[in-house]
Design a protein around this motif. Structure first.
Motif, PDB file in Angstrom:
ATOM      1  N   TYR A   5       0.798  -1.231   0.000  1.00  0.00           N
ATOM      2  CA  TYR A   5       0.000   0.000   0.000  1.00  0.00           C
ATOM      3  C   TYR A   5       0.832   1.283   0.000  1.00  0.00           C
ATOM      4  CZ  TYR A   5      -3.169  -3.553   1.870  1.00  0.00           C
ATOM      5  OH  TYR A   5      -3.890  -4.694   2.051  1.00  0.00           O
ATOM      6  N   ALA A   6       2.085   1.212   0.467  1.00  0.00           N
ATOM      7  CA  ALA A   6       2.933   2.400   0.667  1.00  0.00           C
ATOM      8  C   ALA A   6       2.245   3.401   1.602  1.00  0.00           C
ATOM      9  CB  ALA A   6       3.314   3.049  -0.663  1.00  0.00           C
ATOM     10  N   THR A   7       1.742   2.871   2.725  1.00  0.00           N
ATOM     11  CA  THR A   7       1.142   3.727   3.757  1.00  0.00           C
ATOM     12  C   THR A   7       1.967   3.577   5.034  1.00  0.00           C
ATOM     13  OG1 THR A   7      -0.364   1.923   4.325  1.00  0.00           O
ATOM     14  CG2 THR A   7      -1.198   3.611   2.817  1.00  0.00           C
ATOM     15  N   ARG A   8       1.494   4.196   6.120  1.00  0.00           N
ATOM     16  CA  ARG A   8       2.309   4.248   7.340  1.00  0.00           C
ATOM     17  C   ARG A   8       2.062   3.061   8.269  1.00  0.00           C
ATOM     18  NH1 ARG A   8       5.050   8.817   7.611  1.00  0.00           N
ATOM     19  NH2 ARG A   8       4.479  10.387   6.087  1.00  0.00           N
ATOM     20  N   THR A   9       1.902   1.877   7.694  1.00  0.00           N
ATOM     21  CA  THR A   9       1.854   0.684   8.538  1.00  0.00           C
ATOM     22  C   THR A   9       3.266   0.410   9.057  1.00  0.00           C
ATOM     23  OG1 THR A   9       2.268  -0.753   6.646  1.00  0.00           O
ATOM     24  CG2 THR A   9      -0.041  -0.294   7.190  1.00  0.00           C
ATOM     25  N   GLY A  10       3.351  -0.354  10.145  1.00  0.00           N
ATOM     26  CA  GLY A  10       4.661  -0.643  10.727  1.00  0.00           C
ATOM     27  C   GLY A  10       5.609  -1.293   9.748  1.00  0.00           C
ATOM     28  N   SER A  11       5.118  -2.279   8.989  1.00  0.00           N
ATOM     29  CA  SER A  11       5.982  -3.013   8.059  1.00  0.00           C
ATOM     30  C   SER A  11       6.488  -2.100   6.946  1.00  0.00           C
ATOM     31  CB  SER A  11       5.225  -4.198   7.460  1.00  0.00           C
ATOM     32  OG  SER A  11       4.066  -3.764   6.772  1.00  0.00           O
ATOM     33  N   GLU A  12       5.622  -1.194   6.475  1.00  0.00           N
ATOM     34  CA  GLU A  12       6.033  -0.325   5.374  1.00  0.00           C
ATOM     35  C   GLU A  12       6.957   0.793   5.855  1.00  0.00           C
ATOM     36  OE1 GLU A  12       2.954  -0.814   1.888  1.00  0.00           O
ATOM     37  OE2 GLU A  12       1.936   0.099   3.593  1.00  0.00           O
ATOM     38  N   MET A  13       6.796   1.227   7.100  1.00  0.00           N
ATOM     39  CA  MET A  13       7.746   2.193   7.671  1.00  0.00           C
ATOM     40  C   MET A  13       9.133   1.564   7.796  1.00  0.00           C
ATOM     41  SD  MET A  13       6.258   5.056   7.966  1.00  0.00           S
ATOM     42  CE  MET A  13       7.515   5.938   8.899  1.00  0.00           C
ATOM     43  N   MET A  14       9.168   0.282   8.192  1.00  0.00           N
ATOM     44  CA  MET A  14      10.467  -0.405   8.279  1.00  0.00           C
ATOM     45  C   MET A  14      11.159  -0.465   6.927  1.00  0.00           C
ATOM     46  SD  MET A  14      10.318  -3.633  10.857  1.00  0.00           S
ATOM     47  CE  MET A  14      11.832  -4.230  10.187  1.00  0.00           C
ATOM     48  N   LEU A  15      10.375  -0.723   5.869  1.00  0.00           N
ATOM     49  CA  LEU A  15      10.944  -0.752   4.521  1.00  0.00           C
ATOM     50  C   LEU A  15      11.510   0.620   4.154  1.00  0.00           C
ATOM     51  CD1 LEU A  15      11.422  -2.391   1.930  1.00  0.00           C
ATOM     52  CD2 LEU A  15       9.188  -1.606   1.126  1.00  0.00           C
ATOM     53  N   LEU A  16      10.790   1.660   4.505  1.00  0.00           N
ATOM     54  CA  LEU A  16      11.272   3.026   4.254  1.00  0.00           C
ATOM     55  C   LEU A  16      12.618   3.250   4.944  1.00  0.00           C
ATOM     56  CD1 LEU A  16      10.844   5.989   3.248  1.00  0.00           C
ATOM     57  CD2 LEU A  16       9.653   6.398   5.414  1.00  0.00           C
ATOM     58  N   TYR A  17      12.722   2.845   6.211  1.00  0.00           N
ATOM     59  CA  TYR A  17      13.971   3.024   6.949  1.00  0.00           C
ATOM     60  C   TYR A  17      15.126   2.272   6.280  1.00  0.00           C
ATOM     61  CZ  TYR A  17      10.775   4.522  10.703  1.00  0.00           C
ATOM     62  OH  TYR A  17       9.804   5.148  11.449  1.00  0.00           O
ATOM     63  N   ILE A  18      14.845   1.043   5.841  1.00  0.00           N
ATOM     64  CA  ILE A  18      15.891   0.234   5.188  1.00  0.00           C
ATOM     65  C   ILE A  18      16.354   0.918   3.899  1.00  0.00           C
ATOM     66  CG2 ILE A  18      16.303  -1.927   3.925  1.00  0.00           C
ATOM     67  CD1 ILE A  18      14.530  -3.320   6.088  1.00  0.00           C
TER      68      ILE A  18
END
Length: 371
Positions: A14-27
């Motif tokens: 989804y590219a939204t602010r779910t925990g899993s997608e935030m982690m991907l952003l950080y990586i």
């Protein structure tokens, strides 16, 4: 470890602010570009795509079809698979990194093109019900590496037949966890909560998995006029949520319930309002909100729902033995009376370890070990 530059195509739903997608952003903000060429595939044009580094190519795979795509689908041509097949040819990746179990189409196409896959599991068994048995089996069997975001997630993967399973604890950007005590007090006054009240904060979508439906039962079991329960999180539009909201609205308990909805600007000020943090999830692999609450020095009372049992140590709160409202309320009472000793500095110290730098270093160790 192979020193040749690797090409990785990352997939997110989804590219939204779910925990899993935030982690991907950080990586992806940390990733060493001298070692990796990367691209991102999202199955929706979400707000988070604007926050990824601008030079990373972004591909939007169709999941919600327009009229032409619907016609195509009905005559036997799946637009999602068609798009992914073209991408497989155009972006010649060494492996695909699928950041969820919820897009099984990736495995279908990866198999066709013999592309290696890493699947990062942020889900536990209750969520597997959203997948068909063949899709789930394909993910577990075909993935070259399965990454679990807690030990309990890794155990579930091994029980599912996963052969190569790696552990990467979820992590957050602790610099974003900022509180404003003045604003916190304003919000508390706005809700009509007295200064001497004991406040428990809960956070998450109002789902069955998060245990939202247990909120009125907890209030009724407590029945303490000095206690306030605040639920922060997006509201799901379903019958169980409506039923639970009605129970909260018409509760005869002396304990007051506040449903404040999704918060963005004041999110950490709402968390900061709590004297303690409650986690009512039935299953939760490694909830980021528990790290945030601990970073704010809040003691945690939780059901044994997953990764929380690996996170909460002595002095940080208590995880109940069973998923029992009575046990949870007894633990809350014990903490409020000071019968459970807590130390906010211990909570902050442990939570601080789950930061972006440490998380990325652990991630790169997993990649180097396997590729």
């Amino acid at each position: 470890m192979n020193n040749a530059k690797k090409r990785i195509l990352f997939f997110t739903p989804y590219a939204t602010r779910t925990g899993s997608e935030m982690m991907l952003l950080y990586i992806l903000k940390q990733i060493d570009r001298s070692r990796f060429d990367i691209g991102i595939v999202s199955f929706a044009n979400g707000e988070l795509l604007k926050e990824f580094p601008e030079d990373i190519p972004v591909y939007i795979a169709p999941r919600k079809f327009n009229i032409l795509q619907k016609i195509s689908f009905h005559i036997g041509i799946n637009p999602t698979l068609k798009y992914l097949r073209k991408l497989a040819k155009d972006f010649k990746a060494d492996f695909w990194y699928v950041n969820t179990t919820m897009i099984p189409e990736t495995i279908v196409v990866a198999k066709e093109f013999s592309i290696k896959v890493i699947t990062h599991f942020h889900e536990m068994p209750l969520t597997y019900a959203y997948l068909s048995a063949p899709d789930f089996k394909s993910i577990v069997d075909y993935s070259d590496l399965l990454i679990g975001c807690s030990q309990t997630t890794c155990d579930a993967l091994k029980h599912s037949g996963g052969k190569n399973v790696g552990l990467l604890y979820s992590f957050i950007d602790g610099s974003k966890v900022q509180k404003n005590d003045v604003r916190t007090h304003e919000l508390k006054e706005k809700l009509g909560i007295p200064d001497n009240a004991y406040v428990w904060v809960l956070s998450g979508m109002t789902s069955e998995r998060k245990g939202f439906d247990m909120l009125p039962e907890i209030a009724e079991e407590l029945n303490d006029p000095n206690v306030h329960l605040i639920w922060v999180g997006a509201t799901i539009d379903d019958g169980l949520v409506y039923y639970t909201e009605q129970r909260c609205l018409h509760s005869t308990s002396a304990t007051k319930i506040h449903l404040v909805g999704k918060q963005k600007e004041d999110y950490y000020n709402y968390l900061n309002m709590g004297n303690g943090f409650l986690l009512t999830s039935r299953q939760d692999p490694f909830p980021l909100v528990m790290i945030e609450a601990a970073l704010l020095g809040k003691p945690i009372i939780s059901f044994p729902s997953g990764g929380v049992s690996e996170f909460v140590q002595q002095g940080m709160g208590l995880v109940t033995q069973d998923q029992s409202v009575k046990q949870m309320v007894n633990a809350m009472r014990a903490l409020m009376k000071g019968e459970i000793t807590t130390d906010s500095s211990k909570s902050i110290e442990i939570a601080s370890q789950f930061n972006v730098e440490n998380g990325y270093n652990e991630w790169i160790k997993l990649i180097d070990k396997n590729y």
